[in-house]
Design a protein around this motif. Structure first.
Motif, PDB file in Angstrom:
ATOM      1  N   GLY A 113       0.877  -1.542   0.448  1.00  0.00           N
ATOM      2  CA  GLY A 113       0.238  -0.348  -0.200  1.00  0.00           C
ATOM      3  C   GLY A 113       0.833   0.964  -0.167  1.00  0.00           C
ATOM      4  O   GLY A 113       1.983   1.182   0.721  1.00  0.00           O
ATOM      5  N   THR A 115       1.813   4.869   1.063  1.00  0.00           N
ATOM      6  CA  THR A 115       2.511   5.800   1.997  1.00  0.00           C
ATOM      7  C   THR A 115       2.227   7.227   1.206  1.00  0.00           C
ATOM      8  O   THR A 115       2.532   8.146   2.517  1.00  0.00           O
ATOM      9  CB  THR A 115       3.052   5.543   3.152  1.00  0.00           C
ATOM     10  N   GLN A 128      -6.261   2.821  -2.751  1.00  0.00           N
ATOM     11  CA  GLN A 128      -6.131   2.269  -1.347  1.00  0.00           C
ATOM     12  C   GLN A 128      -6.127   1.318  -0.408  1.00  0.00           C
ATOM     13  O   GLN A 128      -5.506   0.333  -0.012  1.00  0.00           O
ATOM     14  CB  GLN A 128      -7.371   2.541  -0.472  1.00  0.00           C
ATOM     15  N   SER A 135       1.730   0.839  -3.870  1.00  0.00           N
ATOM     16  CA  SER A 135       3.098   2.046  -3.417  1.00  0.00           C
ATOM     17  C   SER A 135       3.299   2.004  -4.699  1.00  0.00           C
ATOM     18  O   SER A 135       4.363   2.815  -4.631  1.00  0.00           O
ATOM     19  CB  SER A 135       3.312   0.688  -2.851  1.00  0.00           C
ATOM     20  N   ALA A 162      -6.992   7.757   3.415  1.00  0.00           N
ATOM     21  CA  ALA A 162      -5.739   6.843   3.165  1.00  0.00           C
ATOM     22  C   ALA A 162      -5.058   7.100   2.641  1.00  0.00           C
ATOM     23  O   ALA A 162      -5.480   7.981   1.683  1.00  0.00           O
ATOM     24  CB  ALA A 162      -6.219   5.546   3.575  1.00  0.00           C
ATOM     25  N   THR A 163      -3.871   6.315   2.120  1.00  0.00           N
ATOM     26  CA  THR A 163      -2.723   5.906   1.756  1.00  0.00           C
ATOM     27  C   THR A 163      -1.294   8.081   1.940  1.00  0.00           C
ATOM     28  O   THR A 163      -0.753   7.841   1.006  1.00  0.00           O
ATOM     29  CB  THR A 163      -2.385   5.774   0.809  1.00  0.00           C
ATOM     30  N   GLU A 165      -0.113   9.500   4.815  1.00  0.00           N
ATOM     31  CA  GLU A 165       0.412   8.975   5.364  1.00  0.00           C
ATOM     32  C   GLU A 165       0.948   9.671   6.229  1.00  0.00           C
ATOM     33  O   GLU A 165       1.903  10.251   7.041  1.00  0.00           O
ATOM     34  CB  GLU A 165       0.204   8.113   6.448  1.00  0.00           C
ATOM     35  N   TYR A 534      -2.956   7.582   8.882  1.00  0.00           N
ATOM     36  CA  TYR A 534      -3.164   6.257   8.662  1.00  0.00           C
ATOM     37  C   TYR A 534      -2.835   6.017   6.807  1.00  0.00           C
ATOM     38  O   TYR A 534      -3.532   6.147   6.012  1.00  0.00           O
ATOM     39  CB  TYR A 534      -4.527   6.002   9.095  1.00  0.00           C
ATOM     40  N   ARG A 535      -3.061   4.174   7.139  1.00  0.00           N
ATOM     41  CA  ARG A 535      -3.422   3.302   5.833  1.00  0.00           C
ATOM     42  C   ARG A 535      -4.307   1.677   6.357  1.00  0.00           C
ATOM     43  O   ARG A 535      -4.008   1.502   7.088  1.00  0.00           O
ATOM     44  CB  ARG A 535      -1.832   2.630   4.896  1.00  0.00           C
ATOM     45  N   SER A 536      -4.921   1.933   5.804  1.00  0.00           N
ATOM     46  CA  SER A 536      -5.854   0.925   5.605  1.00  0.00           C
ATOM     47  C   SER A 536      -5.639  -0.073   5.499  1.00  0.00           C
ATOM     48  O   SER A 536      -4.689  -0.603   4.613  1.00  0.00           O
ATOM     49  CB  SER A 536      -7.503   1.113   4.574  1.00  0.00           C
ATOM     50  N   PRO A 556      -4.573  -1.506   9.502  1.00  0.00           N
ATOM     51  CA  PRO A 556      -4.541  -0.539   9.600  1.00  0.00           C
ATOM     52  C   PRO A 556      -3.317   0.471  10.206  1.00  0.00           C
ATOM     53  O   PRO A 556      -2.989  -0.516  11.303  1.00  0.00           O
ATOM     54  CB  PRO A 556      -5.704   0.327   9.987  1.00  0.00           C
TER      55      PRO A 556
END
Length: 773
Positions: A113, A115, A128, A135, A162-163, A165, A534-536, A556
């Motif tokens: 994922g 960041t 996400q 990534s 999300a993503t 973070e 955060y990242r889910s 997460p």
């Protein structure tokens, strides 16, 4: 060696460029770049939209870097790999010509994922779902006809979810101009050391209509990308050559002063005959005890990657966005509806890849397929994403109790459909036919879904014209599901039918931010910010014969970022300073780990959570204009990013530096311009880019070695030219000293037990012609 086809392509590209140069008229980008240089020394002149409203940079209470479209053109920065060095603390890991991993403030452990979020105007364009390879499948847009690029450092979860973070990369495209006709053309040709030639043609036109109430703007490009890596096994020279093309069209309507409509559509395609890894000495048979020369280019310094089938790859990304903007009196109401799609297809020759240290897949399967065979993997990642956002934003003159108040309320919906396919074929090297017997190699299909509903709010209270406090909050509800369909083969084994093959996950997440901003003078700002991101999490694969402790979902990860900074200009804008210090706690870090199913012994890569990490450091951007026409600027970062507890499934230990994050990085630019007479000037500049020691990714595979320290390196770039009114011509050199800086490395996986590495592009010399009406 350059082929006749390559030569014809280059001649065609340069001929088109010269023809376009002869019929178009323009003001050279250096003039605009000079204006951008002046603006860059005054934070009151730079307007950004990082907070989803237009603000002067000096009013933004967080670390943000801005690269204008003029500066991108002046420095020939057409992709992320080119302009990342202009942003302090912005690093990347290349995974071939189609893929790039973005890293801000050190947040990277190699998970699937993203960041760092990516946004194009009002369109979120980072994916996400954990199955989407978000990534590395990054929107690496061509920067022609770009108004600016904004890079926000630190978590942006409150506004962007999300993503984001680690931060956000935002492309801001030029809007259609309702006031005048505009047109532009830009063409270049270049040659790469030990490689072939390439060329690019770019163009733009803007046409207003409806008496100044509407305009349409269209831009497009075609790039013949030079290659420089040979494949002797196939008798192919410059095998990593390829092409890119794309376009964007945008319609703007302003039927009244309080209502506007903007509709934008864009697509970019690229295709390469091979990836750009090269063979190095490596340490295949002794990865835990590597030789001193493991990073040296093999084959006598010739840039080579031998493979039996090549590694062709292609991808495209496209989006459409409709923005409706109403002035409803007390506030403005914005609706943004967007659709995005990404497709990435590639084939990877894994014949020489290591099944175990010093033992290749070719050796492992020789008893099944004989000696004259190779293994070819084929993979497709496809994602479709729909977004809808409604946003209510206060008017600039809103106040409460005699104090200014800026506020926003918003709602957001996102849906992703993911298809992830991975298959392997055994290939007869003589006939190039797929070997069907006695066993197929196998493969799998992984469809997935992601759905999010979220709401956000933020406000800034201006106690005085010098002091304000801001805060924001976001709530997100996320649901995901996935399914794995295994096809039998030597790698995937025999599928096991499960009672419930669909795995699902559900999570709720709250992120928040708070900041203070103090402006003691009109050109000085002090700020402090605390923010979370955060990242889910998501569902994992159902693995036949998985260990008893295997988790079919992963959680997460989240960060808390503390930062303080100062922006100021001194001595009548002669000196500008932008410095920020930060500290980040990263918890429940997502990692790629592996499990072995039984009884087949098949190893599956899955996503897990692996402990904690911390990143801290300082970022700076400095600029000095000693006399008119000369500017010296420096951007850099010190980043100390490391694990703070052991992560056994990752193969990392407390204190290990996070992958592909140099502790020290720095870019020094010296630019000048000088008049040559009436309506003519000369311009030029030089850049020194330093990238400190970094470490490769972690691995937990027995006998293999990861987390290898890559040597630091420096590269030098030059550009210069002349402007004659509306026309200009320039020369540029990238990587002047032909440095072989490593961006990635593995101890093995190369032909005949060599290693593989990604190096920065060899010395490239080019000429560019520009014109603008």
């Amino acid at each position: 060696m350059q082929t006749k086809t390559d030569f014809r392509r280059s001649v065609l590209a340069c001929s088109v460029a010269l023809g376009a140069f002869g019929i178009a008229s323009a003001a050279h980008a250096a003039e605009a770049a000079a204006e951008a240089v002046d603006a860059a020394t005054d934070p009151n002149m730079i307007v950004v939209t990082a907070s989803k409203r237009s603000q002067a940079l000096i009013d933004v209470s967080q670390s943000i870097s801005v690269i204008t479209g003029a500066d991108l053109a002046y420095r020939n920065q057409m992709r992320i790999e080119d302009f990342a060095a202009s942003v302090p603390g912005f690093n990347f890991q290349t995974a071939g010509p189609r893929a790039i991993r973005l890293i801000l403030r050190g947040l990277n452990t190699g998970g699937s994922g993203a960041t760092v979020g990516v946004v194009i105007d009002e369109t979120p364009f980072s994916y996400q779902s954990g199955l989407a390879n978000g990534s590395i499948d990054t929107a690496n847009l061509d920067t022609f006809d770009m108004e600016r690029i904004e890079v926000l450092k630190g978590p942006q979860g409150t506004l962007y979810g999300a993503t984001a973070e680690g931060g956000l990369l935002k492309y801001v495209t030029n809007k259609p101009n309702v006031d005048k006709v505009e047109a532009a053309v830009e063409a270049n040709g270049e040659i790469v050391d030990q490689g072939t030639t390439g060329g690019t043609i770019r163009g733009m036109i803007n046409i207003p209509f409806w008496g100044g109430k509407g305009a349409i703007r269209a831009s497009g490009f075609y790039q013949d990308v030079a290659g420089y890596v040979d494949n002797p096994l196939l008798g192919s020279n410059n095998s990593n050559r390829g092409y890119k093309y794309g376009g964007r069209i945008s319609l703007l309507l302003k039927p009244s002063d309080n209502f506007s409509i903007r509709l934008t559509g864009s697509r970019q395609d690229q295709k390469f005959d091979d990836n750009s890894f090269v063979e190095v000495v490596g340490a295949n048979t002794a990865p835990l005890n590597p030789p001193a020369n493991q990073f040296d280019i093999a084959n006598g310094g010739r840039l080579v990657q031998n493979s039996f089938n090549g590694n062709p790859n292609k991808n495209y990304y496209e989006y459409a966005n409709l923005v409706l903007d109403w002035d409803i009196g007390f506030a403005s109401l914005l609706s943004s509806t967007s659709y995005g799609r990404l497709s990435s297809e590639f084939r990877t020759d894994i014949t020489s890849a290591n099944a175990a240290p010093g033992f290749t897949f070719q050796q492992a399967f020789a008893g099944v397929y004989g000696n004259d065979f190779s293994l070819w993997g084929r993979q497709t990642n496809a994602v479709k994403r729909w977004n809808q956002e409604f946003r209510l934003t206060s008017k600039p003159d809103t106040n409460i109790g005699g104090m200014g108040l800026d506020w926003q309320l918003g709602g957001f919906f996102a849906k992703e459909d993911v298809t992830f396919e991975q298959f392997f074929d055994a290939i007869n090297n003589t006939t190039k036919a797929v070997i069907e017997t006695p066993f197929p190699v196998g493969g799998s299909v992984l469809p997935g879904k992601y759905e999010e509903y979220s709401g956000f709010a933020n406000a800034t209270l201006h106690f005085t014209d010098k002091f304000d406090v801001s805060g924001g909050i976001r709530y997100a509800d996320i649901k995901q599901e996935s399914l794995v369909i295994n096809y039998p083969g030597l790698i995937t084994g025999v599928p096991v039918i499960t009672a419930n093959p669909i795995t699902r996950s559900s999570e709720n997440k709250v992120t928040w931010s708070a900041a203070v901003n103090f402006k003691p003078t009109a050109t000085t700002q002090l700020y402090a910010r605390v923010a979370t991101g955060y990242r889910s999490g998501g569902p994992n694969l159902i693995i036949p014969g998985a260990p008893a402790d295997f988790k079919f979902t992963y959680g997460p990860d989240s960060v808390t970022n503390y930062e303080a900074g100062v922006r100021t200009t001194l001595f009548d804008n002669m000196l500008s300073i932008d410095v920020a210090a930060f500290y980040i706690d990263w918890n429940n870090v997502q990692i790629i780990t592996s499990y072995v199913s039984q009884p087949s012994g098949t190893r599956y890569n899955v996503i897990g959570n692996g402990g904690k990490a911390r990143s801290q450091g300082v970022e700076w951007s400095l600029a000095f204009t000693p006399v008119k026409g000369i500017r010296i600027s420096d951007t850099g970062a010190y980043t100390d990013a490391k694990l703070t507890e052991d992560a056994a499934d990752l193969g990392g230990f407390d204190g290990d530096q996070l992958p592909f994050v140099p502790k020290w990085s720095n870019t020094l630019n010296v630019d000048f311009e000088a008049p040559l007479g009436d309506n003519a000037k000369a311009f030029g500049g030089a850049s020194w880019v330093y990238t400190g020691e970094r470490f490769t990714g972690f691995t937990s595979a027995p006998g293999f070695r990861g987390h290898i320290a890559l040597p630091d390196y420096s590269s030098f770039n030059l550009q210069g030219g002349v402007e004659f009114g509306r026309y200009s011509a320039s020369l540029y050199v990238r990587n002047l000293t032909n440095e072989r800086g490593l961006n990635d490395y593995s101890t093995g996986n190369g032909y005949r037990l060599t290693g593989l590495a990604q190096i920065i592009q060899p010395r490239t010399v080019g000429i560019k012609l520009t014109a603008r009406y």
